[in-house]
Design an enzyme around this catalytic site. Structure first.
Site, short mmCIF file in Angstrom:
data_model
loop_
_atom_site.label_atom_id
_atom_site.label_comp_id
_atom_site.label_asym_id
_atom_site.label_seq_id
_atom_site.Cartn_x
_atom_site.Cartn_y
_atom_site.Cartn_z
N CYS A 186 -31.90 13.99 -21.10
CA CYS A 186 -30.99 14.76 -20.41
C CYS A 186 -29.80 13.96 -20.31
O CYS A 186 -28.59 14.57 -20.18
CB CYS A 186 -31.34 15.28 -19.25
SG CYS A 186 -32.93 16.69 -19.18
N CYS A 193 -31.77 -4.78 -13.35
CA CYS A 193 -31.91 -3.76 -12.26
C CYS A 193 -33.17 -4.44 -11.28
O CYS A 193 -33.35 -5.60 -11.54
CB CYS A 193 -32.01 -2.43 -12.28
SG CYS A 193 -33.48 -2.01 -13.72
#
Length: 363
Positions: free
Chosen positions: A186, A326
């Site tokens: 997506c 991260c």
């Protein structure tokens, strides 16, 4: 027996002779594992909780991103940067305090998939990558668990139930994993916001049918939906014994991570430690949310939250070494994919294991 509160809440179920009290008690005793609390997982979790499924396990290591909000309806703006699995459990507790949730804020991998799958009766796949789909399939085959699978692409969706009562598996339908260039997601292609609601609701329906032994389950059948035309089709497929071979437990665990995935340049904690001590230290780019950065970051790291990456991509230098990190490695890999696709940058590396792995490896 059902409590008076449960009788009031589930009254419309109890009025159906096909469900009744016996069926509602089955749901109360059921344990369902939902892998992925994103576009598909949100409606699945909402409807299964509302229906009274006794225990819902939620597997998702990701955090809420602003770009999720147009389709992942369990989350709001105040949740950006928070762990999806944790937020989902909080919302479900408000929706139906009679059901229990078990939060697994971790990535599904070869090391934990068997323990997770074995603890539940039915598994629902709401993930967005082929590697996890094959991994889940193999674990469900190994442990004899039904797998309710859903997938979406732009304006189209599909649902099927694999490994149900000896029926076909995911590998029977898709024996050959697609290549990296054939496996979009997506974030790269976009998706109509309401589409996962339609497909996820269909997955919840199939899960309830499996638990209640109702109707004709989508085993050996693939339901296809086109939101632009509202056309639906069902494709039938059969079990292929020669395709049921399990990769799980017989191959290098890295084989799953390599399935369908683009090759992203990475750097280990040891290599980064050495590079930071050298004459050409890389620029460190922290893509966690601001509150995470404020709580602690690598010295000299620049904060560029993933939620702001698309708007601020031009700030990332095109020359010189850049290490993106991260907390655990998931968001940094996604940042690399976006920057490579959007700007064609080739000077980036993702820190393996993220900040957690770096701190553990350098203590």
């Amino acid at each position: 027996m059902l409590t008076p509160e449960e009788r009031r809440r589930y009254r419309r179920h109890l009025q159906l002779p096909e469900i009744g009290e016996a069926g509602q008690l089955k749901l109360k005793a059921a344990r369902v594992l939902v892998v992925g609390a994103g576009g598909l997982g949100c409606p699945v979790l909402q409807y299964l909780a509302a229906a009274g499924v006794g225990t819902l396990g939620i597997v998702d290591a990701d955090v809420v991103d602003e770009s999720n909000l147009h389709r992942q309806i369990l989350f709001g703006p105040a949740d950006v940067g928070r762990t999806k699995a944790t937020v989902a459990a909080e919302v479900l507790a408000r929706l139906n305090p009679l059901v229990a949730t078990e939060v697994h804020a971790k990535r599904l991998d070869v090391a934990n998939v068997r323990v997770l799958v074995e603890a539940y009766d039915v598994v629902v796949d709401g993930t967005d990558n082929f590697a996890t789909r094959y991994l889940l399939n193999d674990a469900c085959v190994l442990l004899n668990r039904p797998l309710v699978s859903g997938a979406i692409y732009k304006f189209e969706g599909q649902v099927s139930v694999f490994n149900y009562q000896g029926g076909p598996t995911y590998r029977c339908l898709f024996p050959v994993p697609p290549g990296a260039d054939e496996a979009p997601n997506c974030s790269a292609t976009g998706v109509l916001g309401v589409l996962p609601g339609v497909v996820g609701t269909a997955q919840a329906t199939e899960t309830l049918k499996v638990l209640l032994n109702l109707g004709e389950v989508l085993s050996g059948r693939l339901w296809l939906f086109d939101a632009l035309t509202f056309a639906t089709r069902i494709l039938k497929f059969a079990r292929q014994p020669d395709q049921a071979a399990l990769l799980l437990g017989t191959a290098d665990p890295a084989a799953y991570a390599e399935l369908c995935q683009p090759v992203l340049p990475t750097i280990s904690a040891t290599e980064l430690h050495r590079a930071l001590a050298g004459p050409a230290a890389p620029l460190l780019l922290d893509v966690r949310e601001p509150h995470e950065y404020a709580a602690g970051h690598l010295p000299g790291a620049v904060s560029l939250p993933l939620s702001q990456l698309d708007a601020r991509a031009a700030e990332v230098p095109a020359t010189g070494p850049v290490v993106v990190y991260c907390q655990g490695g998931t968001r940094s890999a996604r940042a690399l994919e976006r920057l490579q696709a959007g700007r064609g940058l080739e000077n980036l590396q993702s820190l393996e294991g993220g900040l957690a792995g770096y701190e553990e490896g350098t203590v």
